[in-house]
Scaffold this motif. Structure first.
Motif, short mmCIF file in Angstrom:
data_model
loop_
_atom_site.label_atom_id
_atom_site.label_comp_id
_atom_site.label_asym_id
_atom_site.label_seq_id
_atom_site.Cartn_x
_atom_site.Cartn_y
_atom_site.Cartn_z
N GLU A 19 -4.48 -17.45 -1.76
CA GLU A 19 -3.33 -16.83 -2.44
C GLU A 19 -3.98 -15.40 -2.90
O GLU A 19 -3.06 -14.55 -3.04
CB GLU A 19 -2.93 -17.37 -3.79
N GLN A 20 -5.24 -15.17 -3.43
CA GLN A 20 -5.56 -14.06 -3.80
C GLN A 20 -5.59 -12.88 -2.89
O GLN A 20 -5.85 -11.53 -3.06
CB GLN A 20 -6.82 -14.19 -4.58
N LEU A 21 -5.64 -13.35 -1.60
CA LEU A 21 -5.84 -12.30 -0.58
C LEU A 21 -4.39 -11.66 0.04
O LEU A 21 -4.40 -10.79 0.73
CB LEU A 21 -6.51 -12.78 0.78
N MET A 22 -3.35 -12.27 -0.58
CA MET A 22 -2.04 -11.94 -0.13
C MET A 22 -1.57 -10.62 -0.04
O MET A 22 -0.82 -10.08 0.88
CB MET A 22 -1.07 -13.12 -0.36
N PRO A 23 -2.04 -9.92 -1.07
CA PRO A 23 -1.29 -8.47 -1.04
C PRO A 23 -1.87 -7.78 0.17
O PRO A 23 -0.99 -7.09 0.81
CB PRO A 23 -2.19 -7.83 -2.38
N THR A 24 -3.01 -7.79 0.57
CA THR A 24 -3.35 -7.00 1.81
C THR A 24 -2.65 -7.59 3.09
O THR A 24 -2.25 -7.01 3.98
CB THR A 24 -4.90 -7.41 2.05
N TYR A 25 -2.53 -9.08 3.16
CA TYR A 25 -1.74 -9.58 4.50
C TYR A 25 -0.36 -9.12 4.30
O TYR A 25 0.19 -8.89 5.50
CB TYR A 25 -2.05 -11.13 4.17
N VAL A 26 0.17 -9.05 3.27
CA VAL A 26 1.57 -8.80 3.29
C VAL A 26 1.69 -7.21 3.43
O VAL A 26 2.87 -6.90 4.10
CB VAL A 26 2.34 -9.15 1.92
N TYR A 27 1.02 -6.38 2.88
CA TYR A 27 1.17 -4.91 3.04
C TYR A 27 1.02 -4.77 4.59
O TYR A 27 1.86 -3.86 5.09
CB TYR A 27 -0.32 -4.34 2.53
N PHE A 28 0.17 -5.44 5.49
CA PHE A 28 0.07 -5.22 6.94
C PHE A 28 1.33 -5.53 7.55
O PHE A 28 1.62 -5.02 8.68
CB PHE A 28 -1.23 -5.33 7.50
N MET A 29 2.17 -6.48 7.06
CA MET A 29 3.24 -6.80 7.75
C MET A 29 4.62 -6.05 7.19
O MET A 29 5.62 -5.91 7.85
CB MET A 29 3.40 -8.33 7.50
N ALA A 30 4.31 -5.40 6.04
CA ALA A 30 5.49 -4.74 5.56
C ALA A 30 5.82 -3.21 5.94
O ALA A 30 4.82 -2.71 6.52
CB ALA A 30 5.13 -4.61 4.09
#
Ligand code: NDP
Length: 245
Positions: A220-231
């Protein structure tokens, strides 16, 4: 990026395929993308796990996901091309592809590396990524701003004793991403790599059975990076290899 803030509309209208979506980081990424409004295609080899993720997404009020049971070890060109056709037919396009599935294999001294397990790790961690990406390019190119994200590791940038084929497969992943990013530079296709870093999952506990997992970051703590690259906020960002931590 690490502090990227997202909400229920950040990925609205997007269709995103996640490999290895039944467990670990992939499971969390799929649920998080859905919570941001994306329709998620859950690809993995254990149907029960994919169904559980499907149920959780639906229960949370997310867009209804799709399930693709596929073992990357044995999947063929026909499977991947069929998947591309189905995605185009059902969703019209593919906005995001997260290559997350991977296997660790057995950590061992170089001289003990077994040829069959070498081949199996390369098949799942590298060749399947090449085949899947190639087959899905038509669906991806139909999207306005397609994003392809590969998953690397610290040992994919600096080799380490006993990490054998896993480390080599992650170097290959970095290489594939660089080749693609360079080739699609100037087009609407962007290609990036995320290294999750030490994360509390089954794979990590296999690699470090003695460590205190409670001290590790959660997926869960990694999700900002994952969402950023999809956004859409990462439009124009390509050929980057970043740490999620
Ligand atoms: P997990 O082992 O927890 O999850 C891996 C997922 O990939 C599972 O859902 C698994 O399915 C799926 N998978 C494995 N093999 C296949 C296959 N042949 N076909 C289809 N799906 C398959 O790993 P993590 O969540 O920890 O790792 C995710 C990614 O992050 C991997 O690429 C890993 O190398 C990378 N990584 C992880 C780190 C960590 O500390 N956790 C650190 C650095 C990189 P099933 O559940 O059915 O087995």
């Amino acid at each position: 990026m690490h502090n990227y803030s997202f909400n229920k509309d950040t990925l609205a209208g997007k269709t995103i395929l996640v490999t290895g979506a039944g467990d670990g980081i992939g499971r969390t990424a799929a649920k998080t993308f859905a919570s941001c409004g994306a329709t998620v295609i859950l690809l993995g080899r254990t149907v029960k796990k994919l169904e559980a993720v499907y149920d959780e997404i639906v229960a949370a009020g997310g867009p209804e996901p799709a399930i693709v049971p596929l073992d990357l070890k044995g999947a063929t060109k026909t499977h991947y091309q069929g998947l591309n056709a189905t995605i185009v037919e059902q969703f019209g396009k593919l906005d995001g592809l997260l290559h997350n599935a991977g296997v660790l294999g057995v950590l061992s001294p170089f001289e003990h590396i077994d040829h069959d397990s070498w081949n199996e790790i390369m098949q799942i961690n590298v060749t399947a990524q090449f085949m899947l990406t190639k087959a899905l390019m038509p669906a991806l190119k139909r999207a306005a701003q397609p994003s392809i994200v590969f998953t690397s590791s610290g040992v994919g940038r600096q080799g380490r004793a006993f990490w054998g084929p896993y480390a080599v497969s992650k170097f290959a992943t970095e290489g594939l991403a660089q080749v693609m990013a360079d080739e699609y530079e100037g087009t609407h296709v962007r290609v990036n790599v995320i290294n999750p870093g030490a994360t509390r999952t089954t794979m990590r506990s296999k690699a470090y059975p003695a460590e205190d997992a409670s001290k590790l970051k959660t997926a869960e703590q990694l999700m900002p990076t994952y969402v950023y690259f999809m956004a859409d906020d990462s439009i124009g960002i390509t050929n980057q290899s970043v740490n999620a931590q």
